[in-house]
Design an enzyme around this catalytic site. Structure first.
Site, PDB file in Angstrom:
ATOM      1  N   LYS A 176      51.453  59.355  79.238  1.00 20.75           N
ATOM      2  CA  LYS A 176      50.481  60.037  80.104  1.00 20.75           C
ATOM      3  C   LYS A 176      49.787  58.962  80.923  1.00 20.75           C
ATOM      4  CE  LYS A 176      46.773  61.322  81.194  1.00 20.75           C
ATOM      5  NZ  LYS A 176      46.204  60.967  82.500  1.00 20.75           N
ATOM      6  N   GLU A 251      43.295  49.647  72.981  1.00 25.85           N
ATOM      7  CA  GLU A 251      43.118  48.502  73.892  1.00 25.85           C
ATOM      8  C   GLU A 251      41.996  48.888  74.843  1.00 25.85           C
ATOM      9  OE1 GLU A 251      44.571  45.657  73.712  1.00 25.85           O
ATOM     10  OE2 GLU A 251      46.559  45.895  72.837  1.00 25.85           O
ATOM     11  N   CYS A 285      40.671  44.485  82.197  1.00 21.24           N
ATOM     12  CA  CYS A 285      39.981  44.547  80.901  1.00 21.24           C
ATOM     13  C   CYS A 285      39.554  43.153  80.467  1.00 21.24           C
ATOM     14  CB  CYS A 285      40.881  45.181  79.860  1.00 21.24           C
ATOM     15  SG  CYS A 285      42.489  44.406  79.768  1.00 21.24           S
ATOM     16  N   GLU A 384      30.311  46.393  80.800  1.00 24.13           N
ATOM     17  CA  GLU A 384      31.513  46.162  81.599  1.00 24.13           C
ATOM     18  C   GLU A 384      31.315  46.808  82.972  1.00 24.13           C
ATOM     19  OE1 GLU A 384      35.146  48.250  80.464  1.00 24.13           O
ATOM     20  OE2 GLU A 384      36.258  46.380  80.721  1.00 24.13           O
TER      21      GLU A 384
HETATM   22  P1  NAD Z   1      39.800  55.840  81.084  1.00 21.99           P
HETATM   23  O1  NAD Z   1      39.396  55.736  79.675  1.00 21.99           O
HETATM   24  O2  NAD Z   1      38.970  56.648  81.998  1.00 21.99           O
HETATM   25  O3  NAD Z   1      41.281  56.442  81.206  1.00 21.99           O
HETATM   26  C1  NAD Z   1      42.365  55.899  80.530  1.00 21.99           C
HETATM   27  C2  NAD Z   1      43.409  56.981  80.342  1.00 21.99           C
HETATM   28  O4  NAD Z   1      42.876  57.974  79.484  1.00 21.99           O
HETATM   29  C3  NAD Z   1      43.837  57.708  81.614  1.00 21.99           C
HETATM   30  O5  NAD Z   1      45.215  57.992  81.566  1.00 21.99           O
HETATM   31  C4  NAD Z   1      43.035  58.986  81.538  1.00 21.99           C
HETATM   32  O6  NAD Z   1      43.636  60.062  82.238  1.00 21.99           O
HETATM   33  C5  NAD Z   1      43.060  59.250  80.054  1.00 21.99           C
HETATM   34  N1  NAD Z   1      41.994  60.139  79.570  1.00 21.99           N
HETATM   35  C6  NAD Z   1      40.797  60.432  80.143  1.00 21.99           C
HETATM   36  N2  NAD Z   1      40.116  61.313  79.383  1.00 21.99           N
HETATM   37  C7  NAD Z   1      40.887  61.572  78.304  1.00 21.99           C
HETATM   38  C8  NAD Z   1      40.709  62.377  77.141  1.00 21.99           C
HETATM   39  N3  NAD Z   1      39.620  63.111  76.962  1.00 21.99           N
HETATM   40  N4  NAD Z   1      41.691  62.365  76.219  1.00 21.99           N
HETATM   41  C9  NAD Z   1      42.800  61.620  76.379  1.00 21.99           C
HETATM   42  N5  NAD Z   1      43.023  60.841  77.466  1.00 21.99           N
HETATM   43  C10 NAD Z   1      42.073  60.827  78.415  1.00 21.99           C
HETATM   44  O7  NAD Z   1      39.957  54.347  81.544  1.00 21.99           O
HETATM   45  P2  NAD Z   1      40.244  53.823  83.021  1.00 21.99           P
HETATM   46  O8  NAD Z   1      39.006  54.045  83.810  1.00 21.99           O
HETATM   47  O9  NAD Z   1      41.536  54.390  83.493  1.00 21.99           O
HETATM   48  O10 NAD Z   1      40.466  52.267  82.752  1.00 21.99           O
HETATM   49  C11 NAD Z   1      39.410  51.382  82.714  1.00 21.99           C
HETATM   50  C12 NAD Z   1      39.083  50.981  81.309  1.00 21.99           C
HETATM   51  O11 NAD Z   1      40.274  50.588  80.625  1.00 21.99           O
HETATM   52  C13 NAD Z   1      38.171  49.779  81.233  1.00 21.99           C
HETATM   53  O12 NAD Z   1      37.201  49.955  80.240  1.00 21.99           O
HETATM   54  C14 NAD Z   1      39.123  48.633  80.869  1.00 21.99           C
HETATM   55  O13 NAD Z   1      38.512  47.538  80.272  1.00 21.99           O
HETATM   56  C15 NAD Z   1      40.084  49.326  79.978  1.00 21.99           C
HETATM   57  N6  NAD Z   1      41.362  48.592  79.887  1.00 21.99           N
HETATM   58  C16 NAD Z   1      41.669  47.932  78.732  1.00 21.99           C
HETATM   59  C17 NAD Z   1      42.837  47.191  78.635  1.00 21.99           C
HETATM   60  C18 NAD Z   1      43.191  46.437  77.382  1.00 21.99           C
HETATM   61  O14 NAD Z   1      44.357  46.085  77.226  1.00 21.99           O
HETATM   62  N7  NAD Z   1      42.270  46.174  76.470  1.00 21.99           N
HETATM   63  C19 NAD Z   1      43.698  47.129  79.731  1.00 21.99           C
HETATM   64  C20 NAD Z   1      43.359  47.810  80.880  1.00 21.99           C
HETATM   65  C21 NAD Z   1      42.186  48.559  80.944  1.00 21.99           C
END
Ligand code: NAD
Length: 482
Positions: A176, A251, A285, A384
């Protein structure tokens, strides 16, 4: 070069299907314009995809030897390389990142498939010395159906590291990707079919997080969730997985410190100190979003970093400058609200980059900003921001450096710059982070290097050989033979 966009469809069971709920517009962050659409998958599509993956585990995919799985991944790596230009354009247009960054991401995507393709037939169990009359052995077996929830900041790279390891271990996957950026993921789905991944082994359901994402996390037919995203959404995914007692890899975010001692080679450090925060417009991240500098070198370092910041240029992904836009309007507002808060609290923007004169209007641009003398407890040093904002703070000595560096809720990565060998080791051991870099930042991406967080940055490891065990179950077989 004109690029064909993947059709707004879902990849389920080896076929491209329409979503009953219709489609979602895809916006180019560089100009704010819609340029294509993706399918709006939801609970019923997730259910069909999970069933297709289960069927794949019971079919040819589930019986395929590790050697053959590895060869398929190698073929996929080559297909990614052959389609590098298309994938680069899709990733750049979708996320807004400069073309050179998008290209580096696609190179890494191919490398993940190559690495995990090579590793597929090298994960083996053990024999365990045991009681007289027994032979005991262990096997690493596929978990079954793995769910992969991907964020928008590095869709291609994060798909590669998570899907590559899961497929290498023989799992069938339901992916997804994020609603804000998923075209490269869909293109990889096309390539996976072309190179011969059996039907149902790779399924991709695009859609909104609250719809498709939540349905996937809660589905009782999955055996594991790999989630990459924000800590808040991660908590929702963990709660959903807990209802079915399913394991998760988390992650999550970071507030990673770059710790500079006065004896460091500042000129060598400089490109990293700046690069670690401006890469992907700070939406990484592992962004080095805090700059901690020993007091004796603070003015000298700040002057050099300021000079760099003031030369940085922001423009569209096609202009391929230092930074592109951030992903969407809300993200731009979020970053700007942190800068407003800092200003209101009397913090000083020491240096800022500039907009390229001919950048398109309507894009979600934020100027890279260096903020000086940020108190360690200020929100800018604690939360962040996920934008190109570097918070600088002086420290007195090694012990204060450690206490400030470790003084946030996060623990993803950290870097330390010093030429004192003993201090390098003391700091590396003392820093609470999943990865520590000494006299570098990020070590060039490091597909081979296990990655993940401690504290609020998450748990479990992806990347490297270690990740393979995260997508497998260890079975012990004890044979009593007398
Ligand atoms: P997000 O949490 O908004 O979304 C991540 C994913 O989760 C998307 O595919 C989104 O559609 C899905 N999602 C949203 N609501 C959901 C729910 N209720 N249930 C299941 N899935 C759901 O994150 P983002 O804004 O896309 O990414 C930014 C964040 O990701 C930052 O905090 C960043 O640090 C983190 N990040 C971490 C890593 C790592 O490897 N540690 C890598 C990249 C990004």
């Amino acid at each position: 070069m004109t690029v064909a966009f993947p059709p707004p469809r879902l990849l389920i069971g080896g076929r491209w299907l329409d979503a009953e709920a219709g489609s979602i517009p895809v916006i180019n962050p560089s100009d704010g314009e819609e340029f294509t659409r993706i399918a709006r998958g939801e609970a019923r599509d997730i259910d069909t995809a999970v069933r297709a993956a289960r069927a794949a585990m019971a079919g040819p995919w589930g019986r395929m030897p590790a050697l053959e799985r590895g060869r398929l991944l190698m073929k996929l790596a080559r297909a990614v390389q052959d389609n590098q230009d298309t994938l680069t354009r899709l990733e750049a247009m979708d996320t807004g990142k400069p073309l050179k960054q998008a290209k580096a991401d696609i190179v890494a995507l191919a490398r993940y498939f190559e690495y995990y393709g090579g590793a597929a037939d090298k994960v083996h169990g053990d024999t365990v010395p045991y009681l007289d009359g027994y032979t005991v052995m262990t096997f690493w077996e596929a978990l079954g159906v793995t769910a992969h929830i991907i964020p928008w900041n590095y869709p291609a790279q994060i798909l590669g590291r998570s899907l590559g390891a899961a497929l290498a271990m023989g799992n069938a996957a339901v992916v997804k990707p994020a609603e804000d950026a998923c075209l490269s993921v869909l293109k990889v789905g096309e390539l996976a079919l072309e190179v011969g991944f059996p039907e149902g082994s790779v399924n991709i359901v695009t859609g909104y997080g609250e719809e498709a994402g939540a349905a996937l996390a809660a589905h009782p037919g999955i055996d594991h969730i790999s989630f990459t995203g924000s800590p808040e959404t991660g908590a929702l995914v963990q709660a959903a997985a807990a209802k079915n007692n399913r394991p998760v890899t988390m992650e999550l975010g970071g507030k990673s410190p770059q710790v500079v001692f006065a004896d460091a080679d500042i000129d060598a450090a400089l490109p990293f100190l700046v690069g670690a925060i401006i890469q992907n417009a700070g939406q990484t991240c592992s962004a080095g979003s805090r700059l901690l500098v020993e007091r004796g070198a603070y003015d000298r370092v700040m002057e050099k970093v300021s000079q760099r910041f003031s030369t940085l240029q922001v423009g569209s992904s096609d202009m391929d400058l230092d930074l592109g836009p951030v992903i969407n309007k809300q993200q731009k507002q979020r970053v700007e609200s942190y800068l407003d808060r800092a200003k209101k609290d009397g913090l000083k923007a020491v240096a800022q980059g500039s907009m390229a004169p001919n950048a398109p209007t309507g894009g979600y641009y934020v100027l890279p900003t260096l903020v000086g003398d940020v108190p360690p407890q200020h929100v800018l040093a604690q939360e962040e921001v996920f934008g190109p904002v570097l918070a600088a703070t002086p420290f007195r000595d090694e012990s204060e450096a450690l206490s400030i560096a470790n003084g946030t809720e996060y623990g993803l990565v950290a870097s330390v710059w010093t030429n004192d060998g003993a201090r390098q080791l003391r700091m590396a051991r003392g820093l609470k982070a999943g990865q520590v870099f000494v006299n570098n930042y990020g070590a060039g991406g490091g597909v081979e290097l296990p990655f993940g967080g401690v504290k609020r940055s998450g748990f479990g490891r992806e990347k490297g050989f270690e990740a393979l065990h995260g997508f497998a179950a260890l079975k012990t077989v004890a044979v009593k033979h007398g």
